[in-house]
Design a protein around this motif. Sequence first.
Motif, short mmCIF file in Angstrom:
data_model
loop_
_atom_site.label_atom_id
_atom_site.label_comp_id
_atom_site.label_asym_id
_atom_site.label_seq_id
_atom_site.Cartn_x
_atom_site.Cartn_y
_atom_site.Cartn_z
N LEU A 101 1.24 4.29 10.32
CA LEU A 101 2.10 3.21 10.78
C LEU A 101 2.60 3.48 12.19
CD1 LEU A 101 4.30 2.70 7.58
CD2 LEU A 101 2.28 1.41 8.26
N ASP A 152 5.98 -0.72 13.07
CA ASP A 152 5.69 -0.97 11.65
C ASP A 152 6.75 -0.32 10.77
OD1 ASP A 152 3.29 -2.27 12.32
OD2 ASP A 152 2.11 -0.44 12.08
N VAL A 176 4.02 -6.74 2.95
CA VAL A 176 3.45 -5.59 3.65
C VAL A 176 2.48 -6.08 4.73
CG1 VAL A 176 1.98 -3.53 3.45
CG2 VAL A 176 3.74 -3.98 1.73
N TYR A 177 1.62 -7.03 4.37
CA TYR A 177 0.67 -7.57 5.33
C TYR A 177 1.39 -8.26 6.49
CZ TYR A 177 -3.64 -6.64 2.82
OH TYR A 177 -4.71 -6.01 2.23
N VAL A 220 3.22 -5.14 8.68
CA VAL A 220 2.41 -4.09 9.28
C VAL A 220 1.30 -4.74 10.10
CG1 VAL A 220 0.90 -2.13 8.83
CG2 VAL A 220 2.91 -2.49 7.40
N GLU A 221 1.35 -4.50 11.40
CA GLU A 221 0.36 -5.10 12.30
C GLU A 221 -1.04 -4.58 11.97
OE1 GLU A 221 -0.45 -5.56 17.07
OE2 GLU A 221 1.36 -4.58 16.39
N CYS A 256 -2.72 -4.72 9.32
CA CYS A 256 -2.70 -4.01 8.05
C CYS A 256 -4.09 -3.95 7.42
CB CYS A 256 -1.71 -4.70 7.10
SG CYS A 256 -1.50 -3.89 5.52
N ARG A 286 -6.24 -1.38 9.33
CA ARG A 286 -5.80 0.02 9.23
C ARG A 286 -5.82 0.55 7.81
NH1 ARG A 286 -0.50 0.99 11.99
NH2 ARG A 286 -0.14 -1.22 12.05
N PHE A 287 -5.73 -0.32 6.83
CA PHE A 287 -5.75 0.12 5.44
C PHE A 287 -7.13 -0.03 4.80
CE2 PHE A 287 -0.97 -0.60 4.35
CZ PHE A 287 -0.63 0.35 5.29
N GLU A 312 -7.93 -1.92 0.93
CA GLU A 312 -6.71 -2.18 1.70
C GLU A 312 -5.57 -2.69 0.84
OE1 GLU A 312 -7.17 -6.32 3.86
OE2 GLU A 312 -9.02 -5.17 4.00
N ALA A 340 -1.84 -1.06 0.45
CA ALA A 340 -0.61 -1.85 0.64
C ALA A 340 0.30 -1.70 -0.57
CB ALA A 340 -0.95 -3.31 0.90
#
Length: 117
Positions: free
Chosen positions: A43, A47, A62-63, A66-67, A69, A72-73, A84, A88
């Motif tokens: 994060l 974030d 969460v989506y 978090v930019e 998301c 990154r996940f 992802e 999350a």
Amino acid sequence: MGCLGAVAASECKVYEYLLNTPACNQTRESVTEFANRCEGFKLTVADKQNVLNWRPTSVADVYAMVEDCGKRFSKDEQGGTQNEEERAKELLGLVNEIFSRPPIKQEDELEVDMKDI
């Protein structure tokens, strides 16, 4: 106003504002614990601040907080078997584990009562 001691008016306003946000009952220890335990999620500082200030209550939250998301996940970024959405959910579980739920406001209690009808 609810502020004690010799503080600036602006500090009282910030305090009053924070009492009406999900961050109202955080402690220094819980924030530090979150900062240490969320390292595996990659994060950004922004974030982390979003999560700390608004405490997500769903995967959709969460989506929204978090930019990028999804990127990154994703499996490729993490190199693991979790997708992802599972990542999350894992972050959401961490938030729920570390931070106690904010107190229910009177308006929220009325909404809950109306749903029961």
